[in-house]
Design a protein around this motif. Structure first.
Motif, PDB file in Angstrom:
ATOM      1  N   GLU A   7       4.281   3.623   8.632  1.00  0.00           N
ATOM      2  CA  GLU A   7       3.076   4.130   9.063  1.00  0.00           C
ATOM      3  C   GLU A   7       2.994   4.711  10.442  1.00  0.00           C
ATOM      4  O   GLU A   7       2.681   3.931  11.134  1.00  0.00           O
ATOM      5  CB  GLU A   7       1.639   3.303   8.572  1.00  0.00           C
ATOM      6  CG  GLU A   7       1.703   2.651   7.182  1.00  0.00           C
ATOM      7  CD  GLU A   7       2.876   1.867   6.920  1.00  0.00           C
ATOM      8  OE1 GLU A   7       3.608   2.121   5.953  1.00  0.00           O
ATOM      9  OE2 GLU A   7       2.790   0.579   7.398  1.00  0.00           O
ATOM     10  N   PRO A   8       2.692   6.025  10.454  1.00  0.00           N
ATOM     11  CA  PRO A   8       2.311   6.511  12.047  1.00  0.00           C
ATOM     12  C   PRO A   8       0.909   6.014  12.512  1.00  0.00           C
ATOM     13  O   PRO A   8       0.009   5.928  11.302  1.00  0.00           O
ATOM     14  CB  PRO A   8       2.674   7.877  11.728  1.00  0.00           C
ATOM     15  CG  PRO A   8       2.296   8.136  10.410  1.00  0.00           C
ATOM     16  CD  PRO A   8       2.858   7.043   9.514  1.00  0.00           C
ATOM     17  N   HIS A  25      -5.409  -0.517  11.622  1.00  0.00           N
ATOM     18  CA  HIS A  25      -4.824  -1.731  11.232  1.00  0.00           C
ATOM     19  C   HIS A  25      -4.210  -2.432  12.420  1.00  0.00           C
ATOM     20  O   HIS A  25      -3.751  -2.045  13.304  1.00  0.00           O
ATOM     21  CB  HIS A  25      -4.019  -1.659   9.881  1.00  0.00           C
ATOM     22  CG  HIS A  25      -3.479  -0.242   9.913  1.00  0.00           C
ATOM     23  ND1 HIS A  25      -3.492   0.606   8.866  1.00  0.00           N
ATOM     24  CD2 HIS A  25      -2.461   0.365  10.613  1.00  0.00           C
ATOM     25  CE1 HIS A  25      -2.974   1.854   9.133  1.00  0.00           C
ATOM     26  NE2 HIS A  25      -2.128   1.554  10.137  1.00  0.00           N
ATOM     27  N   ILE A  56       2.473  -7.964   6.790  1.00  0.00           N
ATOM     28  CA  ILE A  56       2.862  -6.672   6.468  1.00  0.00           C
ATOM     29  C   ILE A  56       2.249  -6.312   5.229  1.00  0.00           C
ATOM     30  O   ILE A  56       1.750  -5.003   5.109  1.00  0.00           O
ATOM     31  CB  ILE A  56       4.407  -6.555   6.288  1.00  0.00           C
ATOM     32  CG1 ILE A  56       5.099  -6.865   7.625  1.00  0.00           C
ATOM     33  CG2 ILE A  56       4.771  -5.543   5.831  1.00  0.00           C
ATOM     34  CD1 ILE A  56       6.588  -6.967   7.548  1.00  0.00           C
ATOM     35  N   LEU A  57       2.078  -7.045   4.343  1.00  0.00           N
ATOM     36  CA  LEU A  57       1.399  -6.407   3.166  1.00  0.00           C
ATOM     37  C   LEU A  57      -0.013  -6.545   3.059  1.00  0.00           C
ATOM     38  O   LEU A  57      -0.410  -5.430   2.376  1.00  0.00           O
ATOM     39  CB  LEU A  57       1.722  -7.828   2.051  1.00  0.00           C
ATOM     40  CG  LEU A  57       1.427  -7.435   0.616  1.00  0.00           C
ATOM     41  CD1 LEU A  57       2.277  -6.228   0.185  1.00  0.00           C
ATOM     42  CD2 LEU A  57       1.705  -8.555  -0.501  1.00  0.00           C
ATOM     43  N   LEU A  60      -0.211  -2.923   4.461  1.00  0.00           N
ATOM     44  CA  LEU A  60       0.020  -1.800   3.590  1.00  0.00           C
ATOM     45  C   LEU A  60      -1.127  -1.548   2.570  1.00  0.00           C
ATOM     46  O   LEU A  60      -1.582  -0.613   2.235  1.00  0.00           O
ATOM     47  CB  LEU A  60       1.119  -2.379   2.735  1.00  0.00           C
ATOM     48  CG  LEU A  60       2.581  -2.156   3.692  1.00  0.00           C
ATOM     49  CD1 LEU A  60       3.628  -2.960   2.896  1.00  0.00           C
ATOM     50  CD2 LEU A  60       2.794  -0.803   3.786  1.00  0.00           C
ATOM     51  N   VAL A  61      -1.655  -3.006   2.279  1.00  0.00           N
ATOM     52  CA  VAL A  61      -2.812  -2.976   1.282  1.00  0.00           C
ATOM     53  C   VAL A  61      -4.219  -2.093   1.817  1.00  0.00           C
ATOM     54  O   VAL A  61      -4.708  -1.231   1.105  1.00  0.00           O
ATOM     55  CB  VAL A  61      -3.215  -4.170   0.706  1.00  0.00           C
ATOM     56  CG1 VAL A  61      -4.519  -4.296  -0.081  1.00  0.00           C
ATOM     57  CG2 VAL A  61      -2.153  -4.737  -0.112  1.00  0.00           C
ATOM     58  N   ILE A  62      -4.447  -2.534   3.098  1.00  0.00           N
ATOM     59  CA  ILE A  62      -5.530  -1.883   3.756  1.00  0.00           C
ATOM     60  C   ILE A  62      -5.380  -0.514   3.766  1.00  0.00           C
ATOM     61  O   ILE A  62      -6.033   0.411   3.717  1.00  0.00           O
ATOM     62  CB  ILE A  62      -5.811  -2.822   5.066  1.00  0.00           C
ATOM     63  CG1 ILE A  62      -6.146  -4.162   4.893  1.00  0.00           C
ATOM     64  CG2 ILE A  62      -6.722  -1.808   5.771  1.00  0.00           C
ATOM     65  CD1 ILE A  62      -6.870  -4.802   6.150  1.00  0.00           C
ATOM     66  N   GLU A  63      -4.033  -0.044   4.231  1.00  0.00           N
ATOM     67  CA  GLU A  63      -3.671   1.364   4.299  1.00  0.00           C
ATOM     68  C   GLU A  63      -3.786   2.211   2.937  1.00  0.00           C
ATOM     69  O   GLU A  63      -4.391   3.075   2.806  1.00  0.00           O
ATOM     70  CB  GLU A  63      -2.189   1.577   4.911  1.00  0.00           C
ATOM     71  CG  GLU A  63      -2.307   2.966   5.385  1.00  0.00           C
ATOM     72  CD  GLU A  63      -0.733   3.496   5.573  1.00  0.00           C
ATOM     73  OE1 GLU A  63      -0.158   2.489   5.400  1.00  0.00           O
ATOM     74  OE2 GLU A  63      -0.426   4.575   5.731  1.00  0.00           O
ATOM     75  N   PHE A  64      -3.411   1.305   2.018  1.00  0.00           N
ATOM     76  CA  PHE A  64      -3.505   2.051   0.649  1.00  0.00           C
ATOM     77  C   PHE A  64      -5.014   2.333   0.115  1.00  0.00           C
ATOM     78  O   PHE A  64      -5.314   3.393  -0.254  1.00  0.00           O
ATOM     79  CB  PHE A  64      -2.881   1.149  -0.447  1.00  0.00           C
ATOM     80  CG  PHE A  64      -3.108   1.393  -1.623  1.00  0.00           C
ATOM     81  CD1 PHE A  64      -4.010   0.934  -2.764  1.00  0.00           C
ATOM     82  CD2 PHE A  64      -2.101   2.405  -2.176  1.00  0.00           C
ATOM     83  CE1 PHE A  64      -3.944   1.348  -3.900  1.00  0.00           C
ATOM     84  CE2 PHE A  64      -2.252   2.883  -3.543  1.00  0.00           C
ATOM     85  CZ  PHE A  64      -3.274   2.360  -4.488  1.00  0.00           C
ATOM     86  N   ILE A  65      -5.594   1.463   0.412  1.00  0.00           N
ATOM     87  CA  ILE A  65      -7.140   1.503  -0.108  1.00  0.00           C
ATOM     88  C   ILE A  65      -7.907   2.489   1.017  1.00  0.00           C
ATOM     89  O   ILE A  65      -8.548   3.608   0.332  1.00  0.00           O
ATOM     90  CB  ILE A  65      -8.124   0.135   0.397  1.00  0.00           C
ATOM     91  CG1 ILE A  65      -7.537  -0.953  -0.504  1.00  0.00           C
ATOM     92  CG2 ILE A  65      -9.389   0.299   0.208  1.00  0.00           C
ATOM     93  CD1 ILE A  65      -8.082  -2.305  -0.483  1.00  0.00           C
ATOM     94  N   THR A  66      -7.372   2.479   2.311  1.00  0.00           N
ATOM     95  CA  THR A  66      -8.009   3.610   3.140  1.00  0.00           C
ATOM     96  C   THR A  66      -7.519   4.923   2.801  1.00  0.00           C
ATOM     97  O   THR A  66      -8.485   5.816   2.636  1.00  0.00           O
ATOM     98  CB  THR A  66      -7.532   3.367   4.706  1.00  0.00           C
ATOM     99  OG1 THR A  66      -7.804   1.943   5.060  1.00  0.00           O
ATOM    100  CG2 THR A  66      -8.210   4.411   5.499  1.00  0.00           C
ATOM    101  N   GLU A  67      -6.195   5.182   2.324  1.00  0.00           N
ATOM    102  CA  GLU A  67      -5.762   6.544   1.820  1.00  0.00           C
ATOM    103  C   GLU A  67      -6.497   6.800   0.788  1.00  0.00           C
ATOM    104  O   GLU A  67      -7.100   7.949   0.409  1.00  0.00           O
ATOM    105  CB  GLU A  67      -4.150   6.377   1.427  1.00  0.00           C
ATOM    106  CG  GLU A  67      -3.476   6.252   2.793  1.00  0.00           C
ATOM    107  CD  GLU A  67      -3.227   7.567   3.406  1.00  0.00           C
ATOM    108  OE1 GLU A  67      -2.929   8.466   2.587  1.00  0.00           O
ATOM    109  OE2 GLU A  67      -3.081   7.529   4.695  1.00  0.00           O
ATOM    110  N   MET A  68      -6.808   6.001  -0.240  1.00  0.00           N
ATOM    111  CA  MET A  68      -7.440   6.311  -1.813  1.00  0.00           C
ATOM    112  C   MET A  68      -8.846   6.558  -1.425  1.00  0.00           C
ATOM    113  O   MET A  68      -9.274   7.381  -1.993  1.00  0.00           O
ATOM    114  CB  MET A  68      -7.306   4.930  -2.516  1.00  0.00           C
ATOM    115  CG  MET A  68      -5.979   4.768  -3.082  1.00  0.00           C
ATOM    116  SD  MET A  68      -5.243   5.881  -4.351  1.00  0.00           S
ATOM    117  CE  MET A  68      -6.387   5.844  -5.483  1.00  0.00           C
ATOM    118  N   THR A  69      -9.423   5.818  -0.494  1.00  0.00           N
ATOM    119  CA  THR A  69     -10.798   6.301  -0.146  1.00  0.00           C
ATOM    120  C   THR A  69     -11.208   7.565   0.346  1.00  0.00           C
ATOM    121  O   THR A  69     -11.832   8.426  -0.012  1.00  0.00           O
ATOM    122  CB  THR A  69     -11.531   5.199   0.697  1.00  0.00           C
ATOM    123  OG1 THR A  69     -11.310   3.971   0.154  1.00  0.00           O
ATOM    124  CG2 THR A  69     -12.934   5.369   0.729  1.00  0.00           C
TER     125      THR A  69
END
Lengths: 124, 204
Positions: A7-8, A25, A56-57, A60-69
């Motif tokens: 993730e950049p 994050h 790490i996980l 990743l999860v926080i980034e996933f939620i952020t992207e989805m949001t």
């Protein structure tokens, strides 16, 4: 540790000053450590997963939620996140789609059951 | 919540069918084959079965919607949901029974792991706070429910891929960061990890 996160922006946000306030994050307090440990064990990892892996996980999860949001905010009604938007974004992924449908249906069932129960208690 | 090992099969099919009869959108809820509804409301059974079930079910749903031309869709939809409900009812019962047999034959360690799998979840308050900090406005409860469910599936996908990597590299659990990172790399190449931060790739 020299995290080679794909993730950049990860390192940039660490170097920026205001670490406590920004949405990056890594700097914020670990939100999901306990739950993620149980989850990793449930999904097949060891009973005591490594803390680094859990970190790490979590990132990743926080980034996933952020992207989805962010995506959900940009479709449908702008600036708001609605369930329909999430379902739309997820439509191509069969697992997640099925899971969301199940959860929402079960939630409706539970609400109906609770309502029926309450009415039975206080109704005529 | 009840012990996942003691799964009641009697309660679930009746509840499923009665609830779905009231519920108008019966087609979408085809995939509600969650067999452990009474035990654990928010958790679903093993991931293999919903995946296998989704494929035949979605195929059936698609057939229904396209359908042969000529018949008005309203009439068609009235007849077929009945057949589909029965088929789903049987599939539900089958799956519930199979799950019962499976779970009853688990060893102690497997039971523990299964219980963790079903019960672990992200705290709704933290997810709600996270989403609200991003949107700046409040979100409904359903959004939080959906998002935490998807996040759990996402975490599961990564852990499963990482376990694959771990096995392939001849290592043993617990998973190490290098496994996680390789898993992420693989999932990214399959487009299963959303990335809207465009990276200018010069040499591919």
């Amino acid at each position: 540790m020299a995290d080679e996160e794909d993730e950049p922006g990860f390192d940039e946000e660490l170097d920026d000053g205001t670490s406590g306030v920004d949405v990056g994050h890594g700097r914020r307090k670990r939100l999901f450590s306990k739950e993620l440990r149980c989850m990793m064990y449930g999904f097949g990892d060891d009973q005591n997963p490594y803390t680094e892996s859990v970190d790490i996980l979590e990132d990743l999860v926080i980034e996933f939620i952020t992207e989805m949001t962010h995506k959900a905010m940009s479709i449908g009604r702008q600036g708001r996140v609605q369930v329909e938007d999430i379902v739309f974004l997820i439509r191509k992924d069969p697992r997640k789609f099925a899971r969301v449908k199940d959860l929402l249906t079960m939630n409706e069932e539970l609400k109906r059951a609770r309502k029926a129960f309450d009415e039975a208690n206080y109704g005529s | 919540m009840a012990d996942p090992a003691r799964i009641k099969s009697e309660g679930a099919p009746e509840r499923t069918s009665s609830a779905n009869e009231e519920h108008p959108k019966s087609e979408e809820t085809e995939n509600v084959s969650a067999s452990e509804k009474p035990a654990d409301e928010k958790e679903l059974a093993s991931q293999d079965q919903p995946k296998q079930e989704v494929k035949p079910e979605t195929a059936a749903v698609e057939d229904e919607e396209e359908g042969p031309s000529g018949q008005p869709s309203s009439k068609r939809l009235k007849v077929e949901p009945e057949k589909k409900k029965e088929k789903r009812h049987k599939v539900d019962e089958d799956e519930i029974q199979k799950m019962q047999v499976l779970v009853s034959s688990f060893s102690e360690e497997q039971l523990n792991r299964y219980e963790m799998y079903r019960r672990s979840a992200f705290p709704k308050a933290a997810i709600k706070r996270l989403i609200q900090s991003i949107t700046g406005s409040s979100v409904s409860q359903n959004v939080v429910i959906a998002m935490s469910g998807i996040a759990k599936v996402f975490a599961g996908e990564i852990v499963e891929e990482a376990l694959d990597v771990c096995e392939k590299w001849g290592d043993t659990p617990p998973l190490q960061p290098k496994h996680m990172r390789e898993a992420v790399r693989r999932l990214k190449s399959r487009d299963q990890i959303p990335n809207t931060k465009y990276k200018n790739i010069v040499f591919h």
